[in-house]
Design an enzyme around this catalytic site. Structure first.
Site, PDB file in Angstrom:
ATOM      1  N   CYS A 196       0.851  -1.187   0.000  1.00 47.17           N
ATOM      2  CA  CYS A 196       0.000   0.000   0.000  1.00 47.17           C
ATOM      3  C   CYS A 196       0.880   1.227   0.000  1.00 47.17           C
ATOM      4  O   CYS A 196       2.046   1.184  -0.352  1.00 47.17           O
ATOM      5  CB  CYS A 196      -0.945  -0.027   1.198  1.00 47.17           C
ATOM      6  N   GLU A 207       5.794  -5.780   2.566  1.00 48.19           N
ATOM      7  CA  GLU A 207       5.616  -7.184   2.891  1.00 48.19           C
ATOM      8  C   GLU A 207       6.744  -7.619   3.814  1.00 48.19           C
ATOM      9  O   GLU A 207       7.911  -7.263   3.588  1.00 48.19           O
ATOM     10  CB  GLU A 207       5.653  -8.063   1.629  1.00 48.19           C
TER      11      GLU A 207
END
Length: 634
Positions: free
Chosen positions: A2, A82
Site C-alpha cells: 500500500c 511485505e
C-alpha cells in the site's frame, strides 16, 4: 502492499481537519492501494496527529485492514510492504503466549514492537515503510527497509511535520512549491536520479534505507538512527564449493519466502541470469504452472525476447510476451515520467511500466531479478573499474587526454544504437586519474566536467558525493567491494528501486525482489571477490550454483540493459516538446542552465550531428518535470 501518509501539527487543528488533509494525501496514491483505505487521528492540548494508508490486498484479504491497534489501544501502526518472515516471527510470539486477531504481517510488526521496542525492526526480513505511534512513550517511529525498496519522504514545514510514500502527497499540501534543491539538481543531472537523503526540493527529504526516524512529542524534535548495523565486508575462510552450495540454498529459500501470496503471482522474465534463476526457483516450489512476462522492442538492437522464450520453454511456464514501439508509449510517457514526482531519467522506466501494466492484467504480484547485479557483482561497470586501474598505470595522463579528444571526434555516433563505438567512447570518458573514476562511471547523464558546462556557476557542486564517501568511508573506490557498497546506497536505492516501485505501483502491481535479501547480501560480503568476479566472468558463483539447471553456457550469454530507444524518440514524437524547452525566453526565466552550451547540445542531437541521448534525455525529463510543477503550479 500500500502507501502511507501522516501529519503532525502543533497548531490547534481538529480531528476533522486532519482527516480532510489525510484524505487528500491518500487520494493522490490510490494507485498504490486501490482496495481500501484506513485512518487514525489523535488530538490533544499540545499537538494533533494523523496517520493513513491505502491498501493493495495481498495477504490476509479478509482481516488485514489497517490501522492495527494494540489490545490497549496505546500503539497503532500503518504499514506499506511485505514482511517475508512474518510467519516465523509470529510463531515465536505465539510461543510466548501472545495472541493475534488477524493473519496479516502488519499485526506481527505491531506485536513484536510491543514486546521488544525498536529492536524489533532488526528482525524484519522484507520491504517496508511503516509508522508506529506509541502513546505510552509519546513518540512516533517511521522506518524504512534494509535496501530501500519502499519509499518514504518527510518534511518539517513551520509547526507541521508530514511524511508519505510519494512526494506528491506532501507537495500538494503545501501553500507553495518549495525551491529547487541545488544538491538534488546536481545529483539528478549527474546520475539520472536522486538518492536519499535528498530530493529535488529544498527542505523535503527521503528517509535513507535501513533507517528509522524517532519523533518525540515532548519537544517536537526527531532523530534518525540505523536499524541494522552493517559491518565492513571481510572475506571468510570458505571453499568455493561450500559457498556455491550456500548461495543456492539462500537464493532458493528467498524465492520461496517471496512467493507467499493470497493473490495470483508470476515473474518478470527478461532472459538474463537473474530473472531466469528467479523464474526457475519459483517453478520448483510452485504447485502450478508459473506465469512469466517479458517485453521486447520492434527496434532489433533493443530486443532480446529470444532469451526469455528459451527459459519459459525450459521451466514450462505460461509465457506472456509483449513487443512494443514508440506508439505504445506515446500516450503514457507523460504519466510515467511525472509519477516519479521529481526528475527521473532512467529510460528503462518506460518498458518497466508497460510490462507492469500488461502483467497486472494476469497477476497481482511479480517476482523480479532486481538486486542480483549488486549482490553478486554483475554489472559491466565493474569491469570498467578494474580496467581503469590497469589503464591509468600504463597510459600517461597527457596521452590519455589526447586519445579521449580524438575518440570523442572519431567515435561520435549519430543514432541511439549504443553499440561498440558508443561503449568505447563512454569508457574513455570515464577514465579518471585522481581515484574518483567510479563516480564518473555511475554518472549516466553527465560527468562533473560536462555538468559544469551546462549549469550556471552559482548552482555547480564540485563536491557532490562527499557525504556518500564519508558514510561508506570510501574516498577512492578501487575494489569490487567498494563498487558494490556505493551501488547499494546510491544506484540501487536512488535509481533501480524507485523505477520499479513507481512504475509497478502505478499499475497496482506488487514487485518482489528475492535477491534483495539481507542474509544473502551479508553472505556475499564475506566471500572473496574472485568468487563473485573471476577474471572477467561476472556473477561467477551465482552462475556456477545454478548452471546445471540450464542448457550448456546459457548463463554465460551476454544481455543488454533494459533501456528504450529514447534518443530516436526525442527526434520524432517528442521533438516539438523538447524544442520548446530550449526556448531562450524560457531558459532565461528558469535561471538554471547555460544557454550557450545547453542549446547546442540539444540541437546537435536533433540534427544527428552527434548522439547525445543520455544527456539530452536527462535534460528533457527535468524540463518536463519543471514545466509541470512550476509553470503549471503558478
Amino acid at each position: 502492499m500500500c502507501g502511507i501518509n501522516g501529519i503532525i501539527t502543533q497548531s490547534n487543528v481538529s480531528k476533522s481537519d486532519i482527516y480532510v488533509t489525510l484524505t487528500k494525501m491518500n487520494n493522490l496514491i490510490i494507485h498504490r492501494g486501490p482496495d481500501e483505505d484506513g485512518f487514525f487521528t489523535e488530538e490533544n492540548a499540545s499537538f494533533s496527529l494523523g496517520m493513513a494508508m491505502r491498501r493493495l490486498s495481498i495477504i490476509d484479504l479478509t482481516s488485514g485492514q489497517q490501522p492495527i491497534f494494540s489490545n490497549d489501544k496505546k500503539i497503532v501502526i500503518v504499514f506499506n510492504g511485505e514482511i517475508y518472515n512474518f510467519r516465523e516471527l509470529k510463531a515465536e510470539l505465539e510461543a510466548k503466549n501472545i495472541s493475534f486477531k488477524t493473519t496479516s504481517d502488519t499485526e506481527v510488526i505491531l506485536k513484536l514492537y510491543e514486546l521488544e521496542g525498536i529492536d524489533a525492526f532488526k528482525k524484519l526480513d522484507g520491504m517496508y515503510a511503516f509508522s508506529i505511534y506509541d502513546k505510552r512513550k509519546n513518540k512516533l517511529f517511521i522506518a524504512r527497509d534494509f535496501f530501500g525498496e519502499k519509499p518514504l519522504y518527510y518534511t518539517r514545514q513551520g509547526d507541521s511535520f508530514l511524511w508519505a510514500s510519494e512526494l506528491k502527497s506532501i507537495t500538494r499540501q503545501l501553500p507553495q512549491r518549495p525551491n529547487i534543491s541545488a544538491k538534488g539538481l546536481n545529483l539528478f543531472l549527474r546520475l539520472t536520479y536522486i538518492p536519499a537523503p535528498h530530493t529535488i526540493y529544498d527542505g523535503i527529504h527521503k528517509l535513507e534505507a535501513n533507517r528509522f526516524l524517532e519523533y518525540d512529542f515532548t519537544d517536537h524534535t526527531y532523530t534518525i538512527s540505523q536499524i541494522n548495523w552493517e559491518p565492513k565486508p571481510e572475506p571468510q575462510n570458505i571453499t568455493f564449493g561450500e559457498a556455491k552450495k550456500k548461495v543456492k540454498e539462500i537464493v532458493s529459500k528467498s524465492v520461496e519466502s517471496r512467493s507467499v501470496s493470497d493473490v495470483p503471482l508470476g515473474t518478470f522474465l527478461s532472459g538474463g541470469v537473474d530473472s531466469s534463476i528467479v523464474s526457475l526457483c519459483l517453478s520448483q516450489v510452485s504447485s502450478k504452472k508459473v506465469e512469466t512476462f517479458s517485453i521486447g522492442f520492434k527496434k532489433a538492437s533493443f530486443d532480446e525476447t529470444d532469451k526469455s522464450q528459451l527459459v519459459a520453454k525450459l521451466i514450462n511456464s505460461n509465457h506472456h510476451e509483449f513487443i512494443i514501439d514508440e506508439e505504445d508509449l506515446k500516450d503514457n510517457i507523460h504519466e510515467i515520467l511525472l509519477n516519479f514526482d521529481e526528475p527521473f531519467s532512467d529510460s528503462a522506466a518506460l518498458p518497466t511500466y508497460l510490462v507492469s501494466k500488461k502483467t497486472r492484467e494476469h497477476v497481482t504480484v511479480a517476482l523480479t531479478g532486481d538486486g542480483g547485479d549488486e549482490v553478486f557483482g554483475g554489472y559491466n561497470k565493474y569491469y570498467v573499474g578494474k580496467m581503469n586501474h590497469r589503464y591509468t598505470s600504463l597510459v600517461p595522463k597527457g596521452l590519455h587526454t589526447t586519445v579521449r579528444k580524438l575518440a570523442n571526434s572519431v567515435l561520435t555516433t549519430k543514432d541511439d544504437v549504443r553499440g561498440r563505438r558508443f561503449q568505447m567512447r563512454k569508457l574513455l570518458n570515464t577514465i579518471n586519474y585522481n581515484g574518483q573514476f567510479y563516480w564518473d562511471i555511475i554518472s549516466l547523464a553527465n560527468t562533473q566536467r560536462q555538468l559544469n558546462e551546462i549549469l550556471l556557476p552559482h548552482l555547480q557542486d564540485n563536491h557532490l558525493f562527499t557525504e556518500y564517501k564519508e558514510l561508506l568511508e570510501i574516498d577512492k573506490a578501487t575494489s569490487l567491494t567498494d563498487f558494490r557498497m556505493i551501488d547499494k546506497i546510491v544506484s540501487l536505492e536512488g535509481g533501480m528501486l524507485p523505477k520499479v516501485d513507481r512504475t509497478s505501483m502505478l499499475n497496482s502491481l506488487e514487485c518482489r525482489a528475492p535477491f534483495l535479501n539481507k542474509e544473502l547480501w551479508e553472505f556475499a560480503n564475506t566471500l572473496p571477490e574472485n568468487y563473485l568476479m573471476k577474471g572477467w566472468n561476472k556473477k561467477h558463483i551465482l552462475k556456477e550454483a545454478f548452471k546445471d539447471q540450464f542448457p550448456d553456457r546459457f548463463l554465460e550469454k551476454s544481455k543488454s540493459g533494459f533501456g528504450s530507444p529514447v534518443g530516436d524518440w526525442l527526434r520524432s514524437s517528442l521533438r516539438e516538446e523538447l524544442e520548446s524547452y530550449i526556448d531562450i525566453k524560457f531558459l532565461k526565466s528558469q535561471g538554471l542552465f547555460n544557454i550557450h552550451t545547453i542549446v547546442p547540445l540539444v540541437k546537435n542531437h536533433l540534427s544527428k550531428k552527434q548522439d547525445n541521448t543520455f544527456r539530452v534525455w536527462a535534460f528533457y525529463c527535468f524540463q518536463k518535470w519543471y514545466a509541470n510543477n512550476y509553470l503549471k503550479f503558478n
